[in-house]
Write an enzyme that holds these catalytic residues in place. Structure first.
Site, PDB file in Angstrom:
ATOM      1  N   GLU A 140       6.860  -9.925  -5.312  1.00 34.74           N
ATOM      2  CA  GLU A 140       7.936 -10.799  -4.859  1.00 34.74           C
ATOM      3  C   GLU A 140       9.066 -10.816  -5.889  1.00 34.74           C
ATOM      4  O   GLU A 140       8.859 -10.529  -7.061  1.00 34.74           O
ATOM      5  CB  GLU A 140       7.414 -12.215  -4.638  1.00 34.74           C
ATOM      6  CG  GLU A 140       6.427 -12.345  -3.489  1.00 34.74           C
ATOM      7  CD  GLU A 140       7.065 -12.124  -2.135  1.00 34.74           C
ATOM      8  OE1 GLU A 140       8.308 -12.222  -2.034  1.00 34.74           O
ATOM      9  OE2 GLU A 140       6.332 -11.863  -1.161  1.00 34.74           O
ATOM     10  N   GLU A 196      10.328  -2.338   1.322  1.00 29.19           N
ATOM     11  CA  GLU A 196      10.021  -1.487   2.469  1.00 29.19           C
ATOM     12  C   GLU A 196      11.170  -1.415   3.468  1.00 29.19           C
ATOM     13  O   GLU A 196      11.208  -0.533   4.320  1.00 29.19           O
ATOM     14  CB  GLU A 196       8.745  -1.968   3.170  1.00 29.19           C
ATOM     15  CG  GLU A 196       8.890  -3.190   4.069  1.00 29.19           C
ATOM     16  CD  GLU A 196       9.053  -4.485   3.298  1.00 29.19           C
ATOM     17  OE1 GLU A 196       9.493  -5.487   3.907  1.00 29.19           O
ATOM     18  OE2 GLU A 196       8.742  -4.515   2.084  1.00 29.19           O
ATOM     19  N   GLN A 254      -6.458  -9.465   3.476  1.00 31.14           N
ATOM     20  CA  GLN A 254      -7.486  -8.538   3.932  1.00 31.14           C
ATOM     21  C   GLN A 254      -7.996  -7.723   2.748  1.00 31.14           C
ATOM     22  O   GLN A 254      -7.261  -6.955   2.145  1.00 31.14           O
ATOM     23  CB  GLN A 254      -6.926  -7.608   5.015  1.00 31.14           C
ATOM     24  CG  GLN A 254      -6.534  -8.336   6.294  1.00 31.14           C
ATOM     25  CD  GLN A 254      -6.024  -7.378   7.358  1.00 31.14           C
ATOM     26  OE1 GLN A 254      -5.636  -6.263   7.070  1.00 31.14           O
ATOM     27  NE2 GLN A 254      -6.027  -7.839   8.604  1.00 31.14           N
ATOM     28  N   ASN A 294      11.872 -13.814   8.528  1.00 31.62           N
ATOM     29  CA  ASN A 294      12.169 -15.083   7.854  1.00 31.62           C
ATOM     30  C   ASN A 294      13.672 -15.219   7.658  1.00 31.62           C
ATOM     31  O   ASN A 294      14.235 -14.722   6.685  1.00 31.62           O
ATOM     32  CB  ASN A 294      11.443 -15.150   6.507  1.00 31.62           C
ATOM     33  CG  ASN A 294       9.942 -15.072   6.668  1.00 31.62           C
ATOM     34  OD1 ASN A 294       9.354 -15.850   7.421  1.00 31.62           O
ATOM     35  ND2 ASN A 294       9.313 -14.129   5.985  1.00 31.62           N
TER      36      ASN A 294
END
Length: 340
Positions: A120, A237, A57, A177
């Site tokens: 990452e 987070e 986005q 995940n």
């Protein structure tokens, strides 16, 4: 002969690049030092081109978004690739560089600095070997990055008061995940033998809406802030939002305790490695009295949580750091650095 000629050309380009960069830095510092008095010319704005936006986005971006949102002056942000020749800095998120170099500009202008960006961990970052001698700066969650972009931080707040939400259960975990080969999956499986964990997320067919996550997690005394991989400074987070901001005590699985203590007070979290066994950890959680539990929230008297969620803020931080960054530097082996 062909190799020596090629080498000579490369050296000439490097010398030209360093020369132009030096001139730009000199001009930047001279303009920065000029006052706003009569007759002084305003310094030219730093132009930062985001080659590909890091997230799917793309937010609205004006040229002066850094000043409008974060009071950072003298900086212009753009995603218009036709402005490549005007850009002082070009930003390349690693996730958008796949599958390879064909997505990069065909040329790199002398004096222009390229930034490699990733949030990452090394375990989840592929194809780094092909980016040797490409990027001048790195922008990651690592504290030793040229531009450090943490997932969150504690900011001083002396007027803060302790606020502990009402609790209805012991432990919760949000996981999307789930892979059995991950360390966190092994730890959860063994820990759940000794206590009940309320598991939410796609992996457990209990997805939480964005607005539901914090109210749901806040009802638990403890939250399993388990990282998907264990690397230095990789504290996401899961600690900042899902635990501290939610008003629950994080039980962390990630880098060593000493690394966490560089970010948050030692008495604000529980580390899995603090215990000789997961059974011992489970007993500690289940038998904790109210007085001991409240001590974990002492940090709230001095700090509040700031989350970094807007990529515009992260990229605008390049402007503030720019004068102090090592111009002309190249990372010869990005993979070795990131895995160190």
């Amino acid at each position: 002969m062909g190799n020596s000629v090629g080498t000579g050309k490369q050296r000439a380009l490097v010398i030209a690049s360093v020369f132009v960069t030096t001139l730009w830095n000199l001009r930047f510092f001279l303009n920065l030092s000029k006052g706003s008095g009569e007759g002084s010319k305003p310094r030219e704005p730093l132009v930062i081109l985001v080659w590909e936006w890091p997230s799917k986005q793309v937010p609205s971006i004006s040229r002066d978004v850094c000043q409008e949102l974060y009071s950072i002056t003298g900086c212009q942000l753009t995603t218009e690739k036709q402005l490549l020749h005007q850009a002082n800095v070009v930003v390349f998120p690693h996730s958008r560089l796949q599958p390879g170099r064909d997505k990069l500009p065909k040329e790199k202008l002398p004096g222009q600095n390229w930034v490699w960006v990733s949030l990452e961990s090394p375990s989840n970052t592929r194809a780094l070997a092909e980016w040797n001698q490409t990027f001048n700066w790195v922008m990651t969650y690592r504290q030793d990055s040229d531009i450090f972009i943490p997932y969150g931080k504690l900011v001083p707040n002396r007027s803060a008061t302790v606020n502990i939400p009402a609790k209805t259960n012991l432990v919760s975990w949000v996981i999307s995940n789930y892979h059995r080969t991950q360390k966190r999956a092994e730890v959860y499986k063994n820990l759940s033998r000794y206590l009940h964990v309320n598991v939410y997320g796609k992996a457990n067919n209990k997805p939480l809406c964005k607005e539901c996550l914090l109210p749901t997690v806040s009802k638990s005394k403890f939250y399993l802030a388990f990282e998907n991989s264990i690397h230095r400074d990789y504290i996401t987070e899961k600690l900042w939002r899902n635990s501290l901001l939610a008003g629950t005590v994080p039980v962390v699985l990630g880098p060593p305790r000493a690394n966490y203590e560089q970010f948050v007070p030692a008495d604000s979290f529980i580390h899995v490695n603090d215990f000789d066994s997961l059974e011992e950890l489970a007993t500690f959680l289940k038998t904790m009295n109210s007085s001991r539990y409240q001590q974990f929230f002492a940090w709230q008297k001095r700090f509040s949580v700031k989350l970094y969620t807007d990529w515009r803020e992260r990229i605008c931080s390049i402007c503030a750091a720019y004068p102090l960054l090592p111009h002309g530097h190249l990372y010869p082996d990005l993979q070795s650095w990131f895995n160190s």
